[in-house]
Design a protein around this motif. Structure first.
Motif, PDB file in Angstrom:
ATOM      1  N   TYR A  30      69.752 135.759  65.785  1.00  0.00           N
ATOM      2  CA  TYR A  30      70.806 136.741  65.527  1.00  0.00           C
ATOM      3  C   TYR A  30      72.100 136.328  66.220  1.00  0.00           C
ATOM      4  O   TYR A  30      73.183 136.440  65.651  1.00  0.00           O
ATOM      5  CB  TYR A  30      70.354 138.123  66.012  1.00  0.00           C
ATOM      6  CG  TYR A  30      71.463 139.130  66.087  1.00  0.00           C
ATOM      7  CD1 TYR A  30      72.012 139.658  64.930  1.00  0.00           C
ATOM      8  CD2 TYR A  30      71.979 139.531  67.305  1.00  0.00           C
ATOM      9  CE1 TYR A  30      73.042 140.582  64.991  1.00  0.00           C
ATOM     10  CE2 TYR A  30      72.997 140.450  67.371  1.00  0.00           C
ATOM     11  CZ  TYR A  30      73.529 140.973  66.217  1.00  0.00           C
ATOM     12  OH  TYR A  30      74.551 141.867  66.279  1.00  0.00           O
ATOM     13  N   LYS A  31      71.996 135.824  67.453  1.00  0.00           N
ATOM     14  CA  LYS A  31      73.191 135.458  68.215  1.00  0.00           C
ATOM     15  C   LYS A  31      73.776 134.126  67.764  1.00  0.00           C
ATOM     16  O   LYS A  31      74.989 133.931  67.813  1.00  0.00           O
ATOM     17  CB  LYS A  31      72.856 135.413  69.703  1.00  0.00           C
ATOM     18  CG  LYS A  31      72.566 136.788  70.257  1.00  0.00           C
ATOM     19  CD  LYS A  31      72.213 136.754  71.717  1.00  0.00           C
ATOM     20  CE  LYS A  31      71.888 138.156  72.204  1.00  0.00           C
ATOM     21  NZ  LYS A  31      71.425 138.169  73.576  1.00  0.00           N
ATOM     22  N   GLU A  32      72.940 133.183  67.332  1.00  0.00           N
ATOM     23  CA  GLU A  32      73.384 131.872  66.833  1.00  0.00           C
ATOM     24  C   GLU A  32      72.809 131.660  65.440  1.00  0.00           C
ATOM     25  O   GLU A  32      71.870 130.882  65.263  1.00  0.00           O
ATOM     26  CB  GLU A  32      72.909 130.772  67.775  1.00  0.00           C
ATOM     27  CG  GLU A  32      73.402 130.925  69.190  1.00  0.00           C
ATOM     28  CD  GLU A  32      72.691 129.982  70.146  1.00  0.00           C
ATOM     29  OE1 GLU A  32      71.946 129.109  69.689  1.00  0.00           O
ATOM     30  OE2 GLU A  32      72.886 130.139  71.353  1.00  0.00           O
ATOM     31  N   PRO A  33      73.351 132.351  64.423  1.00  0.00           N
ATOM     32  CA  PRO A  33      72.729 132.306  63.093  1.00  0.00           C
ATOM     33  C   PRO A  33      72.967 130.991  62.362  1.00  0.00           C
ATOM     34  O   PRO A  33      73.989 130.340  62.517  1.00  0.00           O
ATOM     35  CB  PRO A  33      73.397 133.468  62.360  1.00  0.00           C
ATOM     36  CG  PRO A  33      74.708 133.633  63.032  1.00  0.00           C
ATOM     37  CD  PRO A  33      74.503 133.230  64.462  1.00  0.00           C
ATOM     38  N   ASP A  34      71.959 130.591  61.568  1.00  0.00           N
ATOM     39  CA  ASP A  34      72.135 129.480  60.639  1.00  0.00           C
ATOM     40  C   ASP A  34      72.464 130.075  59.264  1.00  0.00           C
ATOM     41  O   ASP A  34      72.740 131.265  59.145  1.00  0.00           O
ATOM     42  CB  ASP A  34      70.882 128.608  60.606  1.00  0.00           C
ATOM     43  CG  ASP A  34      69.635 129.377  60.224  1.00  0.00           C
ATOM     44  OD1 ASP A  34      69.734 130.594  59.974  1.00  0.00           O
ATOM     45  OD2 ASP A  34      68.561 128.764  60.164  1.00  0.00           O
ATOM     46  N   ASP A  35      72.425 129.257  58.217  1.00  0.00           N
ATOM     47  CA  ASP A  35      72.825 129.741  56.899  1.00  0.00           C
ATOM     48  C   ASP A  35      71.927 130.866  56.382  1.00  0.00           C
ATOM     49  O   ASP A  35      72.400 131.850  55.835  1.00  0.00           O
ATOM     50  CB  ASP A  35      72.837 128.591  55.891  1.00  0.00           C
ATOM     51  CG  ASP A  35      73.965 127.619  56.166  1.00  0.00           C
ATOM     52  OD1 ASP A  35      74.940 128.027  56.812  1.00  0.00           O
ATOM     53  OD2 ASP A  35      73.861 126.456  55.736  1.00  0.00           O
ATOM     54  N   GLY A  36      70.608 130.717  56.539  1.00  0.00           N
ATOM     55  CA  GLY A  36      69.694 131.743  56.056  1.00  0.00           C
ATOM     56  C   GLY A  36      69.837 133.047  56.802  1.00  0.00           C
ATOM     57  O   GLY A  36      69.787 134.132  56.223  1.00  0.00           O
ATOM     58  N   MET A  37      70.026 132.950  58.110  1.00  0.00           N
ATOM     59  CA  MET A  37      70.175 134.166  58.903  1.00  0.00           C
ATOM     60  C   MET A  37      71.521 134.829  58.615  1.00  0.00           C
ATOM     61  O   MET A  37      71.612 136.055  58.631  1.00  0.00           O
ATOM     62  CB  MET A  37      70.043 133.821  60.383  1.00  0.00           C
ATOM     63  CG  MET A  37      69.858 134.998  61.268  1.00  0.00           C
ATOM     64  SD  MET A  37      68.315 135.833  60.929  1.00  0.00           S
ATOM     65  CE  MET A  37      68.369 137.102  62.131  1.00  0.00           C
TER      66      MET A  37
END
Length: 78
Positions: A30-37
């Motif tokens: 949540y704090k360091e999201p990637d593309d899917g998140m």
């Protein structure tokens, strides 16, 4: 025989959803999201923290429903 394969498939999808909801949808992602998140965090126009908990709840709910429905189906057919 088709019901057996369908039940196994639904059970596996339920386990995968539970794993995804518990281990992938977490505070670190949540704090360091990637593309899917990022896609999950933009699910609704609400704030990101509400989208996080909404996505986590819906994914876990779907996983529990699939697993328990498979277990219930197996118990009913014994």
């Amino acid at each position: 025989m088709k019901e057996v394969f369908a039940g196994i498939f639904v059970f596996i999808v339920g386990i995968v959803l539970l794993w995804f909801g518990i281990f992938y949808v977490n505070k670190k992602n949540y704090k360091e999201p990637d593309d899917g998140m990022n896609y999950l965090l933009k699910l609704t126009p609400l704030p990101k923290i509400i989208n996080y908990w909404l996505a986590k709840f819906l994914i876990l709910l779907a996983g529990f429903l699939l697993v328990f429905s498979c277990i219930y189906g197996v118990i009913q057919n014994i």
